[in-house]
Design an enzyme around this catalytic site. Structure first.
Site, PDB file in Angstrom:
ATOM      1  N   ASP A  82     -18.397  18.509  45.385  1.00 45.23           N
ATOM      2  CA  ASP A  82     -19.485  17.671  44.794  1.00 45.23           C
ATOM      3  C   ASP A  82     -20.796  18.354  44.762  1.00 45.23           C
ATOM      4  OD1 ASP A  82     -20.765  15.719  43.539  1.00 45.23           O
ATOM      5  OD2 ASP A  82     -19.659  14.028  44.648  1.00 45.23           O
TER       6      ASP A  82
HETATM    7  C1  BGC Z   1     -21.561  13.033  41.783  1.00 43.63           C
HETATM    8  C2  BGC Z   1     -20.175  13.593  41.017  1.00 43.63           C
HETATM    9  C3  BGC Z   1     -20.905  14.075  39.770  1.00 43.63           C
HETATM   10  C4  BGC Z   1     -21.714  15.164  40.356  1.00 43.63           C
HETATM   11  C5  BGC Z   1     -22.378  16.152  39.180  1.00 43.63           C
HETATM   12  C6  BGC Z   1     -22.523  13.890  42.298  1.00 43.63           C
HETATM   13  O1  BGC Z   1     -23.685  13.238  42.588  1.00 43.63           O
HETATM   14  O2  BGC Z   1     -21.033  12.500  43.059  1.00 43.63           O
HETATM   15  O3  BGC Z   1     -19.368  12.494  40.916  1.00 43.63           O
HETATM   16  O4  BGC Z   1     -19.626  14.716  39.275  1.00 43.63           O
HETATM   17  O5  BGC Z   1     -22.850  14.430  40.998  1.00 43.63           O
HETATM   18  O6  BGC Z   1     -23.190  15.200  38.260  1.00 43.63           O
END
Ligand code: BGC
Length: 738
Positions: A263
């Site tokens: 993530d």
């Molecule tokens: C979120 C993800 C997301 C990623 C990219 C993170 O903060 O938890 O679900 O895909 O950001 O934007």
């Protein structure tokens, strides 16, 4: 031996290249593994390491020298995110990146319809491909452990079987476009409060029975090519490099051959990043979430520190090659796939699919006959509530979208009643006046000069003049509602809506409440209103879909993918150590104990016989169904459970036949019922169909942590066939003897 085995495809690849001028990795007719080994063989150490971490907010490197393209990632999971700058979250200012906004995943889950999930996957995958994205960051399939989780709207409900059944066609649909679905957030990431500092403490039985099955289905049945690690810790180790979750379970037990993506900023440790199954480190800034200078991708855990380790022997070539093989595999499955894909963007078909899926998931919770809407010719329909007017595609966190258009319910009502009845709107309350999110601008004006008292008084006065009142409120995507990075504080409706609904009910006109939210809310006024509809964030066609159901153009067939409790306190999370976690002295991270074990959602309520407002699986129709001739029959090592469903009303409609299993004499505490099958059946008036399910031994099993195995214990079981988890039409006892 392992090395020898790896040599075989490599030699094969080299042999192929000898025969033609095209290197094997560029030759789409070559088997995937041959292409992978050939490319790997040609790469330098530095080129390999460059592939294992971000080079911009949403891309990771390819191999420019070899013509191997970058990997482009995109949110996900409800549409294709607008372009941001290379190294900044600001909008890039493109004018051709307004997408089709599909319904929130919780709306998809409420369809209980595998075909809708396949359609969703195919369409969003095509949008991603057209926008030249290789990895779609979704779908999200974390379980609804608490109704307060701010990301409930991005997930598929509280049941592992339902989420597992729906994630498979979604993944397959996305990937049929040569786009990898990146299933997230793996795993036991069930709250937003302190999501980057909370250690989930979960026993193995609970892990395997509740929190892993949907991921396993996505990987093994759906064939997902990518998985995203979650922000939290499990067993004291961050999940983006959690050995047990990634190495032992995902890549070990499940044989996952795809890529693990962190993530954004979820990678936290140099050594664990190398050793524990992470393949691509993506990020917000350098050095995890702790902030640092921007544009410093070379400082990522899997950048310079990784290179240093490889050079001085603290990391091995094998560790590097395993990551790079997975990344190459992803590239050869997507942008360099043997069959080219081109996708499609904002096509009429995509908007039509969004409308169909959104409508298929609208849930009719209560109806005393006032729905479908019948406003007398020339009569007055009063619409009250901010959610009738507020655009909901923007907001909520990383799922925020810039869409080509969004039809709000009020517009759709004006359209539907044009020339038939007068539609007037009263705001009733002020919720969220924001019209800009991440620099995506809705163009609406939500400012309001009236006081809360005045707004309520105006709504009540207007109700007295109307033939019918349609209340459209609920939640929105602002902080502490349906929103990433914050949880809700309660399930009570915000902005004084309960008092407003009570005041409207007291006027005495027919009152329909439409709750638009992505998660459960309390409905203390339920007995005092004529009908209740659960709408969702339905995307671009949200208003049309909702109004299709309200007017009867579409017969409702959605079912709740979570329990709608009476009060938060009724649920399984009773202590702070369960939620939101505690921080004992001396501990670095918050500790959260999943003491409730497997008893979340309806597993909790049905076992403890705690009344709920609306049960998991509940949803009504404008037609009626008859259930007959339910039976269970042993057939070799499995059981066939059948029932005949007949549409006894005078409109076509669909019912979701649900099959639950109950173990009557288990040696461990088991839920009173567990979903093991469902089928959405569309029937014309008078039509009937025999619906059949197969129950296997696996369906009777619990996970025995000590033996690390699924165990079906001989004894009495029941197959329960119903229209919801608490509307059981037939209880079918059967015995399992070894
Ligand atoms: C979120 C993800 C997301 C990623 C990219 C993170 O903060 O938890 O679900 O895909 O950001 O934007």
């Amino acid at each position: 031996m392992k090395k020898l085995l790896l040599l075989v495809p490599m030699l094969l690849a080299l042999a192929c290249t000898e025969k033609s001028d095209t290197p094997a990795y560029l030759d789409p007719s070559q088997p995937l593994e041959v292409r992978v080994e050939d490319a790997l063989f040609r790469m330098t150490l530095e080129e390999k390491v460059a592939m294992t971490h971000a080079q911009s907010k949403f891309s990771s490197s390819g191999v420019p020298r070899l013509g191997i393209p970058e990997l482009w990632h995109t949110d996900g999971p409800h549409g294709i995110r607008p372009e941001v700058l290379w190294d900044d979250w600001d909008q890039a200012g493109w004018t051709n990146d307004s997408c089709t906004a599909f319904p929130a995943l919780i709306n998809l889950a409420a369809t209980w319809n595998r075909d809708m999930s396949a359609l969703y996957g195919r369409c969003i995958g095509a949008e991603a491909r057209y926008r030249k994205k290789d990895i779609l960051l979704g779908p999200g399939i974390n379980m609804g452990r608490t109704p307060l989780n701010g990301r409930t709207f991005e997930y598929m409900g509280e049941d592992p079987y339902l989420a597992g059944a729906l994630v498979v066609p979604y993944v397959q649909g996305v990937q049929s476009n040569g786009v990898a679905a990146c299933v997230k957030h793996f795993a036991v990431n069930n709250q937003e409060t302190r999501r980057t500092a909370t250690n989930s403490i979960v026993d193995d039985r609970t892990l395997y029975e509740i929190y892993l099955p949907a991921f396993k289905a996505a990987v093994q049945e759906g064939g997902a090519w990518a998985v995203m690690g979650s922000y939290n810790l499990y067993n004291g180790q961050f999940n983006c490099h959690n050995k047990k979750l990634l190495c032992d379970i995902l890549k070990g037990e499940w044989g996952f051959d795809g890529v693990v993506v962190s993530d954004w900023g979820g990678c936290r440790d140099d050594d664990e990043a190398v050793a524990n199954g992470l393949d691509i480190e993506m990020g917000t800034w350098t050095n995890g979430l702790r902030g640092a200078a921007s544009d410093s991708y070379s400082n990522y855990h899997l950048a310079r520190p990784f290179l240093e380790r490889l050079r001085d022997g603290r990391a091995t070539q094998e560790q590097l090659d395993d990551k790079v093989r997975r990344i190459l595999r992803t590239i050869f499955r997507t942008s360099m796939a043997s069959e080219p894909h081109f996708g499609a963007f904002t096509s009429p078909e995509h908007f039509a699919a969004a409308r169909q899926i959104a409508a298929d998931g609208v849930v009719l919770l209560k109806n005393d006959g006032v729905l479908p809407l019948h406003v007398p010719k020339g009569g007055k329909l009063l619409v009250v509530g901010e959610n009738a007017y507020k655009m909901m595609v923007v907001g909520g966190g990383s799922s925020n979208l810039k869409t080509k258009y969004e039809v709000v319910p009020l517009d759709a009502l004006h359209e539907a009643f044009d020339g038939k009845a007068e539609v007037v709107w009263e705001r009733g309350y002020v919720g969220d006046t924001n019209t800009v999110y991440n620099k995506v601008v809705t163009g609406q004006n939500l400012s309001e000069s009236r006081s809360a008292e005045q707004l309520l008084a105006d709504a009540v006065a207007a109700a007295a003049q109307a033939d019918m009142v349609l209340y459209m409120g609920g939640l929105n995507k602002s902080a502490h509602q349906d929103n990433e990075s914050t949880d809700r504080e309660d399930i009570v409706l915000p902005y004084g809506q309960d008092a407003l609904i009570e005041a409207l009910a007291a006027v005495g006109k027919p009152l329909v409440v439409v709750n638009i939210s992505g998660s459960p809310v309390a409905m203390p006024w339920a007995s005092r209103v004529n009908a209740i509809v659960q709408g969702w964030y339905g995307g671009s066609e949200s208003g049309h879909a909702l109004v299709d159901v309200l007017t009867g153009a579409v017969n409702p067939s959605g079912k709740l993918p979570f329990t709608m409790p009476i009060a938060l306190a009724d649920g399984p999370l009773k202590t702070e150590r369960q939620y939101p976690g505690v921080k004992p002295e001396g501990e670095q991270w918050w500790q959260e104990y999943y003491d409730e074990g497997v008893f979340i959602g309806y597993r909790w309520y049905s076992t403890l016989k705690i009344p709920v407002r609306f049960a998991f699986g509940h949803g009504l129709s404008y037609t009626t169904f008859d259930w007959a001739d339910a039976s269970v029959k042993r057939k070799g090592g499995s059981w066939t459970v059948s029932v005949t469903l007949k549409n006894t009303g005078d409109v076509a409609g669909a019912e979701v036949v649900q099959l639950y299993v109950s173990d009557q004499e288990a040696s461990v505490a088991r839920p009173a019922r567990e979903l093991k099958g469902f089928e959405k059946v569309y029937l014309k008036p008078g039509e009937s169909r025999r619906v059949q399910f197969t129950l296997s031994l696996q369906d009777l099993s619990f996970f025995d942590a000590a033996a690390h195995a699924w165990v079906a214990e001989p004894g009495e079981f029941q197959a329960l066939i119903g229209a919801s988890s608490d509307d059981i039409k037939a209880v079918l006892p059967f015995r399992y003897e070894k």
